[in-house]
Every structure is written in C-alpha cells, then in structure tokens.
Design a protein around this motif. Structure first.
Motif, PDB file in Angstrom:
ATOM      1  N   THR A  89       0.852  -1.191   0.000  1.00  0.00           N
ATOM      2  CA  THR A  89       0.000   0.000   0.000  1.00  0.00           C
ATOM      3  C   THR A  89       0.883   1.234   0.000  1.00  0.00           C
ATOM      4  O   THR A  89       1.875   1.301   0.753  1.00  0.00           O
ATOM      5  CB  THR A  89      -0.912   0.017   1.239  1.00  0.00           C
ATOM      6  OG1 THR A  89      -1.793  -1.107   1.187  1.00  0.00           O
ATOM      7  CG2 THR A  89      -1.744   1.287   1.290  1.00  0.00           C
ATOM      8  N   LEU A  90       0.543   2.204  -0.839  1.00  0.00           N
ATOM      9  CA  LEU A  90       1.292   3.450  -0.919  1.00  0.00           C
ATOM     10  C   LEU A  90       0.566   4.532  -0.122  1.00  0.00           C
ATOM     11  O   LEU A  90      -0.629   4.761  -0.317  1.00  0.00           O
ATOM     12  CB  LEU A  90       1.460   3.888  -2.374  1.00  0.00           C
ATOM     13  CG  LEU A  90       2.169   2.898  -3.301  1.00  0.00           C
ATOM     14  CD1 LEU A  90       2.249   3.464  -4.709  1.00  0.00           C
ATOM     15  CD2 LEU A  90       3.564   2.566  -2.787  1.00  0.00           C
ATOM     16  N   VAL A  91       1.289   5.183   0.763  1.00  0.00           N
ATOM     17  CA  VAL A  91       0.738   6.254   1.587  1.00  0.00           C
ATOM     18  C   VAL A  91       1.396   7.566   1.182  1.00  0.00           C
ATOM     19  O   VAL A  91       2.631   7.677   1.185  1.00  0.00           O
ATOM     20  CB  VAL A  91       0.975   5.984   3.091  1.00  0.00           C
ATOM     21  CG1 VAL A  91       0.409   7.127   3.930  1.00  0.00           C
ATOM     22  CG2 VAL A  91       0.346   4.650   3.498  1.00  0.00           C
ATOM     23  N   HIS A  92       0.589   8.540   0.796  1.00  0.00           N
ATOM     24  CA  HIS A  92       1.130   9.843   0.392  1.00  0.00           C
ATOM     25  C   HIS A  92       2.004  10.423   1.502  1.00  0.00           C
ATOM     26  O   HIS A  92       1.681  10.335   2.690  1.00  0.00           O
ATOM     27  CB  HIS A  92      -0.008  10.820   0.100  1.00  0.00           C
ATOM     28  CG  HIS A  92      -0.761  10.524  -1.161  1.00  0.00           C
ATOM     29  ND1 HIS A  92      -0.400  11.047  -2.385  1.00  0.00           N
ATOM     30  CD2 HIS A  92      -1.837   9.733  -1.395  1.00  0.00           C
ATOM     31  CE1 HIS A  92      -1.230  10.615  -3.311  1.00  0.00           C
ATOM     32  NE2 HIS A  92      -2.115   9.810  -2.737  1.00  0.00           N
ATOM     33  N   ALA A 165      -9.392  12.186   4.102  1.00  0.00           N
ATOM     34  CA  ALA A 165      -9.867  10.845   4.416  1.00  0.00           C
ATOM     35  C   ALA A 165      -9.358   9.865   3.364  1.00  0.00           C
ATOM     36  O   ALA A 165      -9.194  10.218   2.194  1.00  0.00           O
ATOM     37  CB  ALA A 165     -11.391  10.826   4.457  1.00  0.00           C
ATOM     38  N   PRO A 166      -9.093   8.637   3.761  1.00  0.00           N
ATOM     39  CA  PRO A 166      -8.606   7.651   2.788  1.00  0.00           C
ATOM     40  C   PRO A 166      -9.711   7.203   1.840  1.00  0.00           C
ATOM     41  O   PRO A 166     -10.902   7.345   2.138  1.00  0.00           O
ATOM     42  CB  PRO A 166      -8.137   6.491   3.677  1.00  0.00           C
ATOM     43  CG  PRO A 166      -8.993   6.596   4.896  1.00  0.00           C
ATOM     44  CD  PRO A 166      -9.201   8.059   5.120  1.00  0.00           C
ATOM     45  N   ASP A 167      -9.303   6.679   0.712  1.00  0.00           N
ATOM     46  CA  ASP A 167     -10.223   6.098  -0.261  1.00  0.00           C
ATOM     47  C   ASP A 167      -9.736   4.679  -0.558  1.00  0.00           C
ATOM     48  O   ASP A 167      -8.962   4.469  -1.497  1.00  0.00           O
ATOM     49  CB  ASP A 167     -10.262   6.942  -1.537  1.00  0.00           C
ATOM     50  CG  ASP A 167     -11.314   6.459  -2.531  1.00  0.00           C
ATOM     51  OD1 ASP A 167     -11.878   5.364  -2.322  1.00  0.00           O
ATOM     52  OD2 ASP A 167     -11.562   7.166  -3.526  1.00  0.00           O
ATOM     53  N   PRO A 168     -10.165   3.703   0.258  1.00  0.00           N
ATOM     54  CA  PRO A 168      -9.666   2.333   0.074  1.00  0.00           C
ATOM     55  C   PRO A 168      -9.963   1.759  -1.305  1.00  0.00           C
ATOM     56  O   PRO A 168      -9.191   0.934  -1.812  1.00  0.00           O
ATOM     57  CB  PRO A 168     -10.393   1.549   1.179  1.00  0.00           C
ATOM     58  CG  PRO A 168     -10.749   2.574   2.205  1.00  0.00           C
ATOM     59  CD  PRO A 168     -11.051   3.817   1.422  1.00  0.00           C
ATOM     60  N   SER A 182      -4.842  -2.714   6.748  1.00  0.00           N
ATOM     61  CA  SER A 182      -4.906  -4.173   6.871  1.00  0.00           C
ATOM     62  C   SER A 182      -6.259  -4.699   6.412  1.00  0.00           C
ATOM     63  O   SER A 182      -6.341  -5.706   5.700  1.00  0.00           O
ATOM     64  CB  SER A 182      -4.640  -4.583   8.326  1.00  0.00           C
ATOM     65  OG  SER A 182      -3.345  -4.196   8.734  1.00  0.00           O
ATOM     66  N   ALA A 183      -7.341  -4.033   6.810  1.00  0.00           N
ATOM     67  CA  ALA A 183      -8.668  -4.472   6.398  1.00  0.00           C
ATOM     68  C   ALA A 183      -8.836  -4.391   4.890  1.00  0.00           C
ATOM     69  O   ALA A 183      -9.436  -5.274   4.271  1.00  0.00           O
ATOM     70  CB  ALA A 183      -9.741  -3.626   7.097  1.00  0.00           C
ATOM     71  N   SER A 184      -8.287  -3.322   4.270  1.00  0.00           N
ATOM     72  CA  SER A 184      -8.423  -3.178   2.820  1.00  0.00           C
ATOM     73  C   SER A 184      -7.649  -4.257   2.069  1.00  0.00           C
ATOM     74  O   SER A 184      -7.967  -4.557   0.914  1.00  0.00           O
ATOM     75  CB  SER A 184      -7.942  -1.794   2.383  1.00  0.00           C
ATOM     76  OG  SER A 184      -6.523  -1.689   2.461  1.00  0.00           O
ATOM     77  N   ARG A 185      -6.646  -4.841   2.724  1.00  0.00           N
ATOM     78  CA  ARG A 185      -5.840  -5.893   2.096  1.00  0.00           C
ATOM     79  C   ARG A 185      -6.252  -7.294   2.547  1.00  0.00           C
ATOM     80  O   ARG A 185      -5.578  -8.277   2.221  1.00  0.00           O
ATOM     81  CB  ARG A 185      -4.363  -5.667   2.423  1.00  0.00           C
ATOM     82  CG  ARG A 185      -3.778  -4.441   1.756  1.00  0.00           C
ATOM     83  CD  ARG A 185      -3.964  -4.486   0.263  1.00  0.00           C
ATOM     84  NE  ARG A 185      -3.264  -3.413  -0.425  1.00  0.00           N
ATOM     85  CZ  ARG A 185      -3.343  -3.205  -1.724  1.00  0.00           C
ATOM     86  NH1 ARG A 185      -4.114  -4.006  -2.460  1.00  0.00           N
ATOM     87  NH2 ARG A 185      -2.691  -2.224  -2.297  1.00  0.00           N
ATOM     88  N   GLY A 186      -7.340  -7.377   3.283  1.00  0.00           N
ATOM     89  CA  GLY A 186      -7.838  -8.678   3.693  1.00  0.00           C
ATOM     90  C   GLY A 186      -7.020  -9.345   4.780  1.00  0.00           C
ATOM     91  O   GLY A 186      -7.079 -10.571   4.934  1.00  0.00           O
ATOM     92  N   ILE A 187      -6.272  -8.559   5.545  1.00  0.00           N
ATOM     93  CA  ILE A 187      -5.490  -9.108   6.655  1.00  0.00           C
ATOM     94  C   ILE A 187      -6.384  -9.085   7.887  1.00  0.00           C
ATOM     95  O   ILE A 187      -6.708  -8.023   8.419  1.00  0.00           O
ATOM     96  CB  ILE A 187      -4.216  -8.285   6.894  1.00  0.00           C
ATOM     97  CG1 ILE A 187      -3.378  -8.242   5.611  1.00  0.00           C
ATOM     98  CG2 ILE A 187      -3.405  -8.872   8.033  1.00  0.00           C
ATOM     99  CD1 ILE A 187      -2.194  -7.294   5.703  1.00  0.00           C
TER     100      ILE A 187
END
Length: 258
Positions: A89-92, A165-168, A182-187
């Motif tokens: 995941t890339l975080v600005h 705000a994030p945009d998963p 983690s939730a957006s990646r299914g962890i």
C-alpha cells in the motif's frame, strides 16, 4: 462635582476594553504556559526515542496481546519472514531531498510481512518518489523469499482534521492507518503496530528506508516566549491607553457671549 463625574465616566469607559484585554491576556498566557508544557513533553519524547532507537539492541517483535505503546513504541526490533509485495500500500508523504529545505513528494511503501513464527505485520519499507510509484519501476527492490527486517516499532498514525480521508477503493491513503490498511488488504489479524524499516539499502535503491527522524525539532520555548511577549505588549498598550483616558483633560465647553 463636574470633575468627579468626568473621572467616573473615564473609568466606566475603560470597563469594556479592559474586559476584552483581560480575556486576551488570559488566552495569551494560557498559550505560553501550554507551550512550556509541550516543551517538557517533547524533551521527554526525544530522550525516549534516542534511547530506544539508537542505544538498545534490536529485540524480537512483541506479542500482539502484550503490545504497550508507552513501553514499546520506538524500540528497535528485528523480524524474519517474507514480504507480500502484491499487497503493498502506498501512503502519500514527503521526504527530505538532496537540497536542504526542499522536500520530495512521493509515497511510503507499506508492505505486509508474513512472519516465520506466524502472523503478519506491516512494514514501512521506506520512501519512493512519485515517478517510482509503480512497482515495475523498482522491480529490483521487490525482495523475494525469506528475509530479515530491522527497524523501529511504531503505532498507528492518527488522522488529524487537516489530513484527507482515505479512499480504500482507489487505494489512496494519507496516514499510516494500520487497521484500515490491513482491512483493505484482507489481513484479518494484523499486529497492532508496524515496523519502520531502517536505512539498510534495498536492491535498486528503492524504497529508501530509515525515514524516521529522531532529531525532532523542539521550538516550544521560542513559541512560549512569543506568546508571553505578545501578552507583555498587550499589557503595555492597554496601560498607555488607560493612562491617557484617565489623565487627558476634557476640552472646556465653549460659551456663547453676546
């Protein structure tokens, strides 16, 4: 009697500006005192970070149930496992550039790391500039197979009111939100912390780790002096205003003579 009435009127005319000045003075003094408190907190934080991140040897990752941010954050750790590069995941974010005072725009690469002893922890592998956003542009850095990561433990980064705000759905993130990413990646059961990778070079040079700066600026004493200085100026200005209001002689009323 007329002079007494004038003096009483002058005192009354100071009531409203005096109350306003008093409120402003209380706010300024409160801000200065708050900055002094923040100075002490920052000094304690810097001392804790330096001790944990530079003096102590790397330790194993703490168990999820035993994680205590007050005790464990900023500790140096070492872990063995395998990167899951397909779920990075890339975080600005910004990073220091080669020119002092000029920051680079880009992303922090957060990659799930499957631990040899079970479980997954997010690893902030470091910074990549905008032109290195695509994994194909830094393919050499996608380290395969078992590897060892050394870095510093950090808790989840809170989102302030100034952070978007994030945009998963579009995979747009602006803070290192461990639970959300983690939730957006299914962890389903991530460690409640992440590892900030140290400056050990990655193949190809990207991502660049070691971005955590422990030399935090501590300008709170300067800020406190600024607020106290403004408060002193306010007292001085109001004092001059009040003195002139009380001591200026009223203009004599003109009399008509035939």
């Amino acid at each position: 009697m007329a002079g007494s009435a004038i003096r009483t009127g002058a005192w009354r005319s100071l009531l409203a500006p005096g109350l306003v000045s008093l409120v402003c003075l209380a706010i300024l003094l409160g801000l200065g005192t708050w900055q002094l408190g923040r100075k002490g907190e920052k000094e304690a934080l810097i001392a804790r970070i330096l001790a944990r991140s530079k003096v102590e040897p790397p330790a194993p990752l703490p168990d999820a149930a035993a994680w205590n941010p007050e005790r464990d954050e900023f500790r140096r750790v070492r872990a063995s496992g395998t990167f899951l590069h397909g779920d990075e995941t890339l975080v600005h974010g910004l990073a220091a550039g080669d020119v002092p005072g000029r920051a680079l725009q880009g992303y922090y690469v957060l990659t799930p790391f499957r631990l040899d002893d079970g479980g997954i922890v997010l690893v902030n592998r470091g910074f990549v500039p905008t032109e290195r956003k695509a994994p194909a542009s830094r393919e050499a850095g996608q380290v395969p197979g078992p590897t060892v990561v050394t870095g510093i433990l950090r808790g989840s980064e809170p989102r302030t009111m100034f952070v978007p705000a994030p945009d998963p759905v579009r995979n747009e993130w602006f803070n290192r939100d461990i639970a959300g990413i983690s939730a957006s990646r299914g962890i389903s059961d991530p460690r409640p912390y992440l590892v900030e990778a140290d400056a050990t070079p990655n193949p190809g040079g990207w991502p660049k780790g070691g971005q955590l700066r422990v030399d935090l600026p501590n300008n709170h004493l300067q800020y406190a002096f600024t607020w106290f200085g403004i408060a002193a100026c306010l007292v001085g200005v109001f004092g001059v205003f009040a003195w002139r209001r009380l001591h200026d002689e009223p203009e004599p009323a003109s009399s008509a003579h035939s």
